[in-house]
Enzyme design. Structure first.
Site, mmCIF file in Angstrom:
data_model
loop_
_atom_site.group_PDB
_atom_site.id
_atom_site.type_symbol
_atom_site.label_atom_id
_atom_site.label_comp_id
_atom_site.label_asym_id
_atom_site.label_seq_id
_atom_site.Cartn_x
_atom_site.Cartn_y
_atom_site.Cartn_z
ATOM 1 N N TYR A 22 2.999 -94.974 -102.827
ATOM 2 C CA TYR A 22 3.880 -94.915 -104.000
ATOM 3 C C TYR A 22 4.797 -96.141 -104.054
ATOM 4 C CZ TYR A 22 7.248 -92.769 -107.290
ATOM 5 O OH TYR A 22 8.070 -92.489 -108.357
ATOM 6 N N LYS A 52 4.948 -99.025 -106.954
ATOM 7 C CA LYS A 52 6.167 -99.249 -107.740
ATOM 8 C C LYS A 52 6.706 -100.681 -107.536
ATOM 9 C CE LYS A 52 6.390 -95.225 -109.748
ATOM 10 N NZ LYS A 52 6.216 -95.114 -111.197
HETATM 11 P P1 NAD Z 1 6.366 -85.867 -113.918
HETATM 12 O O1 NAD Z 1 5.331 -85.532 -112.897
HETATM 13 O O2 NAD Z 1 7.178 -84.752 -114.480
HETATM 14 O O3 NAD Z 1 5.727 -86.684 -115.138
HETATM 15 C C1 NAD Z 1 4.735 -87.653 -114.971
HETATM 16 C C2 NAD Z 1 3.827 -87.574 -116.168
HETATM 17 O O4 NAD Z 1 2.806 -88.567 -116.057
HETATM 18 C C3 NAD Z 1 3.107 -86.208 -116.264
HETATM 19 O O5 NAD Z 1 3.234 -85.711 -117.581
HETATM 20 C C4 NAD Z 1 1.665 -86.557 -115.946
HETATM 21 O O6 NAD Z 1 0.718 -85.721 -116.609
HETATM 22 C C5 NAD Z 1 1.587 -87.980 -116.457
HETATM 23 N N1 NAD Z 1 0.451 -88.687 -115.890
HETATM 24 C C6 NAD Z 1 0.093 -88.776 -114.590
HETATM 25 N N2 NAD Z 1 -1.036 -89.471 -114.461
HETATM 26 C C7 NAD Z 1 -1.424 -89.839 -115.718
HETATM 27 C C8 NAD Z 1 -2.517 -90.571 -116.239
HETATM 28 N N3 NAD Z 1 -3.456 -91.066 -115.432
HETATM 29 N N4 NAD Z 1 -2.589 -90.766 -117.583
HETATM 30 C C9 NAD Z 1 -1.644 -90.262 -118.409
HETATM 31 N N5 NAD Z 1 -0.585 -89.551 -117.959
HETATM 32 C C10 NAD Z 1 -0.484 -89.345 -116.633
HETATM 33 O O7 NAD Z 1 7.293 -86.955 -113.228
HETATM 34 P P2 NAD Z 1 8.676 -87.628 -113.692
HETATM 35 O O8 NAD Z 1 9.662 -87.296 -112.648
HETATM 36 O O9 NAD Z 1 8.970 -87.328 -115.106
HETATM 37 O O10 NAD Z 1 8.280 -89.163 -113.521
HETATM 38 C C11 NAD Z 1 8.052 -90.061 -114.577
HETATM 39 C C12 NAD Z 1 7.974 -91.476 -114.015
HETATM 40 O O11 NAD Z 1 9.209 -91.791 -113.387
HETATM 41 C C13 NAD Z 1 6.889 -91.642 -112.950
HETATM 42 O O12 NAD Z 1 6.287 -92.914 -113.086
HETATM 43 C C14 NAD Z 1 7.662 -91.561 -111.655
HETATM 44 O O13 NAD Z 1 7.022 -92.235 -110.612
HETATM 45 C C15 NAD Z 1 8.964 -92.213 -112.061
HETATM 46 N N6 NAD Z 1 10.105 -91.844 -111.221
HETATM 47 C C16 NAD Z 1 10.543 -90.570 -111.137
HETATM 48 C C17 NAD Z 1 11.643 -90.271 -110.327
HETATM 49 C C18 NAD Z 1 12.209 -88.885 -110.184
HETATM 50 O O14 NAD Z 1 13.116 -88.698 -109.375
HETATM 51 N N7 NAD Z 1 11.752 -87.894 -110.943
HETATM 52 C C19 NAD Z 1 12.261 -91.298 -109.592
HETATM 53 C C20 NAD Z 1 11.782 -92.590 -109.703
HETATM 54 C C21 NAD Z 1 10.709 -92.859 -110.525
#
Ligand code: NAD
Length: 249
Positions: free
Chosen positions: A156, A160
């Site tokens: 991951y 990133k």
């Molecule tokens: P989440 O799992 O709720 O949402 C991620 C979304 O991406 C889901 O709807 C999933 O279906 C979609 N997805 C995954 N693979 C896919 C693909 N191949 N094609 C299309 N859609 C796809 O997670 P989140 O917490 O909302 O995270 C959103 C983004 O923010 C991610 O990139 C995550 O790495 C990043 N992020 C999240 C956090 C956190 O604390 N939640 C922190 C840092 C970064």
């Protein structure tokens, strides 16, 4: 006037979590929003209904953005349906955490393809149309994990960090074409992705956050809305942390 009036925005992985909040916020700012989802059409339809119910404009398009052709089709469909694409938010992402000793090849490949290759796939597809319009806003959702590294997340963190290098290189290529490319690095944000973390880890994380709390998806969406606006026109190649002060560089 709302700041994104007349703009068309595509947000990947927008059926829930941070992507959903971004879609709703950009629509509230006046953009026509395409809600991309991988498999949960019902959840994506619910986001579209919420936006339309609030007086905004949106539709959903299914596509697995880790697949080169599918991502290209997604961009082509967006332009076909709306005549333009001004704002691309690469939000789709997954985590498959494990210490390196237990991390499988599939865990590596799937995370890199979903989080990093997807960004290449969509950016490559939007670049020409944005170049022709001499306007574009690309915002890639990375993570503090890509800046500072995180044990149990070599795959991951690599994906990133890769997004950051990619975005800076593209920002240099795109600058003379009126296209900006920026990165948002969220810290701990309450979503489905983070709800499975153990209570111990959640408590531990608070000690590392100067603001003393986790963030909300809406707080990430506000930052995206700013970078997507015309007002952010002199900002490119930057990484904006939305993390309560966790990583200060
Ligand atoms: P989440 O799992 O709720 O949402 C991620 C979304 O991406 C889901 O709807 C999933 O279906 C979609 N997805 C995954 N693979 C896919 C693909 N191949 N094609 C299309 N859609 C796809 O997670 P989140 O917490 O909302 O995270 C959103 C983004 O923010 C991610 O990139 C995550 O790495 C990043 N992020 C999240 C956090 C956190 O604390 N939640 C922190 C840092 C970064």
């Amino acid at each position: 006037m709302q700041s994104l009036e007349g703009r068309v925005a595509l947000i990947t992985g927008a059926s829930r979590g941070i992507g959903r909040a971004i879609a709703v916020e950009l629509a509230a700012q006046g953009a026509t929003v395409v809600v991309n989802y991988r498999s949960n059409q019902d959840a994506a339809s619910a986001v579209v209904d919420e936006i339309i119910g609030a007086g905004g404009k949106a539709n959903a398009i299914g596509a697995d953005v880790s697949q080169f052709e599918a991502a290209g089709d997604l961009v082509a469909q967006t332009i076909e349906q709306h005549g333009q694409l001004d704002i691309l938010v690469n939000n789709a992402g997954i985590a498959r955490d494990n210490l390196i000793l237990r991390l499988g090849e599939d865990d590596w490949d799937t995370v890199i393809e979903t989080n990093l290759k997807s960004v290449f796939n969509t950016c490559k597809a939007v670049f020409k149309p944005m170049m022709r319009k001499r306007y574009g806003r690309i915002i890639n959702i990375s993570s503090v994990s890509g800046i500072a590294g995180n044990a149990g997340q070599t795959n991951y963190s690599a994906s990133k960090a890769g997004m950051i290098g990619f975005s800076r290189a593209l920002a240099r290529e795109a600058a003379t074409r009126g296209i900006t490319v920026n990165v948002i690095a969220p810290g701990f944000i309450s979503t489905d992705m983070t709800e499975d973390l153990t209570e111990d880890l959640k408590d531990l994380s608070l000690a590392a956050i100067p603001l003393g709390r986790w963030g909300d998806a809406q707080e990430v969406a506000y930052a995206v809305a700013f970078l997507a606006s015309e007002r952010a026109g002199y900002i490119t190649g930057q990484v904006l942390s939305v993390d309560g002060g966790m990583v200060m560089a």
